[in-house]
Design a protein around this motif. Structure first.
Motif, PDB file in Angstrom:
ATOM      1  N   ASN A  14       0.824  -1.209   0.000  1.00 47.38           N
ATOM      2  CA  ASN A  14       0.000   0.000   0.000  1.00 47.38           C
ATOM      3  C   ASN A  14       0.858   1.258   0.000  1.00 47.38           C
ATOM      4  O   ASN A  14       0.543   2.232  -0.686  1.00 47.38           O
ATOM      5  CB  ASN A  14      -0.948   0.008   1.203  1.00 47.38           C
ATOM      6  N   SER A  59       0.963   8.569   6.482  1.00 50.22           N
ATOM      7  CA  SER A  59      -0.386   8.799   5.950  1.00 50.22           C
ATOM      8  C   SER A  59      -0.650  10.290   5.803  1.00 50.22           C
ATOM      9  O   SER A  59      -1.242  10.720   4.814  1.00 50.22           O
ATOM     10  CB  SER A  59      -1.451   8.135   6.831  1.00 50.22           C
ATOM     11  N   ALA A  67      -5.673   4.166   7.924  1.00 45.71           N
ATOM     12  CA  ALA A  67      -6.251   2.852   7.582  1.00 45.71           C
ATOM     13  C   ALA A  67      -5.961   2.462   6.140  1.00 45.71           C
ATOM     14  O   ALA A  67      -5.883   1.270   5.819  1.00 45.71           O
ATOM     15  CB  ALA A  67      -7.757   2.862   7.834  1.00 45.71           C
ATOM     16  N   GLU A  68      -5.790   3.449   5.243  1.00 48.44           N
ATOM     17  CA  GLU A  68      -5.494   3.146   3.833  1.00 48.44           C
ATOM     18  C   GLU A  68      -4.187   2.367   3.696  1.00 48.44           C
ATOM     19  O   GLU A  68      -4.035   1.568   2.778  1.00 48.44           O
ATOM     20  CB  GLU A  68      -5.395   4.431   3.010  1.00 48.44           C
ATOM     21  N   LYS A  71      -5.039  -1.435   4.697  1.00 46.33           N
ATOM     22  CA  LYS A  71      -6.152  -2.134   4.051  1.00 46.33           C
ATOM     23  C   LYS A  71      -5.669  -3.346   3.279  1.00 46.33           C
ATOM     24  O   LYS A  71      -4.792  -3.245   2.429  1.00 46.33           O
ATOM     25  CB  LYS A  71      -6.857  -1.189   3.067  1.00 46.33           C
ATOM     26  N   ILE A  72      -6.279  -4.482   3.575  1.00 44.89           N
ATOM     27  CA  ILE A  72      -5.949  -5.701   2.844  1.00 44.89           C
ATOM     28  C   ILE A  72      -6.644  -5.646   1.496  1.00 44.89           C
ATOM     29  O   ILE A  72      -7.842  -5.358   1.427  1.00 44.89           O
ATOM     30  CB  ILE A  72      -6.376  -6.943   3.658  1.00 44.89           C
ATOM     31  N   GLN A  74      -8.650  -6.400  -1.829  1.00 44.20           N
ATOM     32  CA  GLN A  74      -9.786  -7.288  -2.108  1.00 44.20           C
ATOM     33  C   GLN A  74      -9.369  -8.310  -3.154  1.00 44.20           C
ATOM     34  O   GLN A  74      -8.616  -8.004  -4.066  1.00 44.20           O
ATOM     35  CB  GLN A  74     -10.983  -6.477  -2.619  1.00 44.20           C
TER      36      GLN A  74
END
Length: 81
Positions: A14, A59, A67-68, A71-72, A74
């Motif tokens: 990420n 961030s 949280a970005e 994030k796992i 999708q």
């Protein structure tokens, strides 16, 4: 948790993706987040764990919610996309 993916790997992927999307170099992001470029490089490789303090600074420098960075991804796209 459904995924067995290491959060360190998720964070690294990420971080690279968000930094590249912003068109920012490792040097620029390291400067903005007040971390060394070599430390940032190790974070992007998934070698080091980031503290919550560092997650917050990165961030903020990237202009995203913390949280970005955690994030796992999708597995598949939702319907309608």
């Amino acid at each position: 948790m459904a995924s067995r993916m290491d959060l360190r790997e998720v964070f690294a992927a990420n971080l690279r993706r968000l930094r590249n999307a912003k068109g920012v170099s490792q040097d620029e992001l390291a400067y903005e987040a007040n971390v060394s470029r070599s430390y940032l490089s190790q974070l992007e490789k998934g070698t080091f764990y980031a503290s919550l303090n560092v997650v917050g600074r990165l961030s903020e420098a990237l202009g995203v919610e913390p949280a970005e960075l955690l994030k796992i991804p999708q597995k598949r796209m939702p319907r309608g996309h």
